[in-house]
Design an enzyme around this catalytic site. Structure first.
Site, mmCIF file in Angstrom:
data_model
loop_
_atom_site.group_PDB
_atom_site.id
_atom_site.type_symbol
_atom_site.label_atom_id
_atom_site.label_comp_id
_atom_site.label_asym_id
_atom_site.label_seq_id
_atom_site.Cartn_x
_atom_site.Cartn_y
_atom_site.Cartn_z
ATOM 1 N N ARG A 1 18.761 28.858 -0.670
ATOM 2 C CA ARG A 1 18.111 29.521 0.337
ATOM 3 C C ARG A 1 18.887 29.639 1.618
ATOM 4 O O ARG A 1 19.736 28.394 2.028
ATOM 5 C CB ARG A 1 16.819 28.777 0.869
ATOM 6 C CG ARG A 1 15.593 28.922 -0.423
ATOM 7 C CD ARG A 1 14.538 28.254 0.295
ATOM 8 N NE ARG A 1 13.253 28.456 -0.590
ATOM 9 C CZ ARG A 1 12.181 29.100 -0.547
ATOM 10 N NH1 ARG A 1 12.005 29.905 0.478
ATOM 11 N NH2 ARG A 1 11.144 29.231 -1.092
ATOM 12 N N GLN B 1 7.388 25.620 16.615
ATOM 13 C CA GLN B 1 6.737 26.149 15.323
ATOM 14 C C GLN B 1 7.084 24.970 14.396
ATOM 15 O O GLN B 1 8.097 24.288 14.325
ATOM 16 C CB GLN B 1 7.297 27.360 15.132
ATOM 17 C CG GLN B 1 6.815 27.988 13.914
ATOM 18 C CD GLN B 1 7.248 29.510 13.724
ATOM 19 O OE1 GLN B 1 7.020 30.388 14.584
ATOM 20 N NE2 GLN B 1 7.999 29.746 12.667
ATOM 21 N N TYR C 1 10.092 21.992 8.404
ATOM 22 C CA TYR C 1 11.029 22.391 9.664
ATOM 23 C C TYR C 1 10.068 22.312 10.993
ATOM 24 O O TYR C 1 9.187 22.830 10.939
ATOM 25 C CB TYR C 1 11.266 24.029 9.400
ATOM 26 C CG TYR C 1 12.113 24.279 8.219
ATOM 27 C CD1 TYR C 1 13.501 24.587 8.682
ATOM 28 C CD2 TYR C 1 11.935 24.037 6.985
ATOM 29 C CE1 TYR C 1 14.258 25.060 7.350
ATOM 30 C CE2 TYR C 1 12.605 24.610 6.086
ATOM 31 C CZ TYR C 1 13.898 24.926 6.111
ATOM 32 O OH TYR C 1 14.674 25.344 5.152
ATOM 33 N N ASN D 1 7.158 24.427 10.156
ATOM 34 C CA ASN D 1 7.040 25.366 8.909
ATOM 35 C C ASN D 1 7.179 24.256 7.579
ATOM 36 O O ASN D 1 7.979 23.487 7.606
ATOM 37 C CB ASN D 1 8.054 26.558 8.715
ATOM 38 C CG ASN D 1 7.897 27.581 9.771
ATOM 39 O OD1 ASN D 1 6.983 27.936 10.012
ATOM 40 N ND2 ASN D 1 8.963 28.253 10.239
ATOM 41 N N LYS E 1 16.465 23.115 14.907
ATOM 42 C CA LYS E 1 15.821 22.915 14.132
ATOM 43 C C LYS E 1 15.666 21.230 13.636
ATOM 44 O O LYS E 1 16.918 20.669 13.704
ATOM 45 C CB LYS E 1 16.172 23.453 12.532
ATOM 46 C CG LYS E 1 15.800 24.821 12.733
ATOM 47 C CD LYS E 1 16.303 25.854 11.219
ATOM 48 C CE LYS E 1 16.270 27.228 11.412
ATOM 49 N NZ LYS E 1 16.855 27.735 10.410
ATOM 50 N N HIS F 1 20.419 31.121 7.370
ATOM 51 C CA HIS F 1 19.758 31.812 8.142
ATOM 52 C C HIS F 1 19.704 31.202 9.745
ATOM 53 O O HIS F 1 20.218 30.096 9.802
ATOM 54 C CB HIS F 1 18.140 31.748 8.068
ATOM 55 C CG HIS F 1 17.760 31.965 6.719
ATOM 56 N ND1 HIS F 1 16.692 31.365 5.904
ATOM 57 C CD2 HIS F 1 18.107 33.027 5.862
ATOM 58 C CE1 HIS F 1 16.541 32.033 4.906
ATOM 59 N NE2 HIS F 1 17.398 32.958 4.643
ATOM 60 N N ARG G 1 0.899 -1.208 -0.008
ATOM 61 C CA ARG G 1 -0.190 -0.004 -0.224
ATOM 62 C C ARG G 1 0.699 1.386 -0.094
ATOM 63 O O ARG G 1 0.369 2.276 -0.262
ATOM 64 C CB ARG G 1 -1.014 -0.009 1.148
ATOM 65 C CG ARG G 1 -1.877 -0.996 1.486
ATOM 66 C CD ARG G 1 -2.538 -1.259 2.666
ATOM 67 N NE ARG G 1 -1.228 -1.389 3.616
ATOM 68 C CZ ARG G 1 -1.456 -1.150 5.056
ATOM 69 N NH1 ARG G 1 -2.710 -0.808 5.322
ATOM 70 N NH2 ARG G 1 -0.496 -1.395 5.786
ATOM 71 N N HIS H 1 21.737 27.674 8.923
ATOM 72 C CA HIS H 1 21.231 26.962 8.102
ATOM 73 C C HIS H 1 20.792 27.251 6.687
ATOM 74 O O HIS H 1 20.279 28.140 6.475
ATOM 75 C CB HIS H 1 19.973 26.031 8.642
ATOM 76 C CG HIS H 1 19.278 25.348 7.839
ATOM 77 N ND1 HIS H 1 18.104 25.288 7.132
ATOM 78 C CD2 HIS H 1 19.684 23.874 7.426
ATOM 79 C CE1 HIS H 1 17.817 24.359 6.276
ATOM 80 N NE2 HIS H 1 18.453 23.574 6.449
#
Length: 187
Positions: free
Chosen positions: A62, A49, A135, A51, A75, A65, A26, A122
């Site tokens: 990206r 949090q 995240y 994201n 994270k 940060h 499956r 990161h």
């Protein structure tokens, strides 16, 4: 029984974890997070949090940060669709690996994730079109604590695997490191 395989990295506190999917005809089930299984390898915070990002174009870069203390965050970063070259840079003051980086391919098919402790920057580069990342953050986003480094800073020497196809204006404006940078104090 843990549903994660764990690999250490050369940067203390930074580990990669691989989900161990259980599957049959499956499809599969893969545990994305388990506090009990991840505590022994460094995740000791509540999830504050979550994201979800989408990156449309292969080669997009990206980051890098981070959040300044006292809003520094851990994270747990996973790729849900496509593949990325995921990078963490040690910014911890006094660390023997200050400004060293570690990179690993994270993809929907290899089930690897990066557990990034506070004090690291990161970023990632999309290796395919239409990449999606998930995240888990140990602290909520704090706009006044945002920080960033130029992902193309020659002092870091990150080996991005593809030519850079796109970066946000904000990411392109992150400053280069100066010789005066001695790291982020985390206490």
């Amino acid at each position: 029984m843990s549903r994660f395989a764990v690999e250490s990295t050369p940067l203390a506190g930074l580990v990669t974890v691989q989900r161990q999917p259980l599957g049959d005809s499956r499809g599969f089930l893969a545990r994305m997070f388990c506090a009990q299984d991840l505590a022994p390898v460094g995740w000791t915070w509540p999830i504050a949090q979550i994201n979800h990002t989408h990156t449309a174009q292969r080669g997009t870069l990206r980051g890098l940060h981070f959040q300044h203390p006292p809003a520094a965050e851990a994270k747990l970063v996973s790729c849900l669709r496509g593949a990325v070259w995921d990078v963490a840079v040690d910014l911890r003051a006094g660390s023997p690996t200050l400004l060293q980086w570690f990179g690993r391919e994270l993809s929907a098919s290899n089930h690897w994730a990066m557990l990034i402790p506070p004090g690291f920057a990161h970023g990632f580069q999309a290796l395919a079109d239409d990449c999606e990342m998930l995240y888990l953050h140990s602290a909520p986003h704090a706009p006044d604590a945002e920080g960033g480094l130029d992902a193309l800073d020659p002092r870091l020497g990150i080996a991005w695997p593809l030519p850079v196809a796109a970066r946000s204006a904000r990411d392109a404006e992150h400053p280069l490191l100066t010789p005066a940078f001695t790291g982020l104090p985390l206490t």
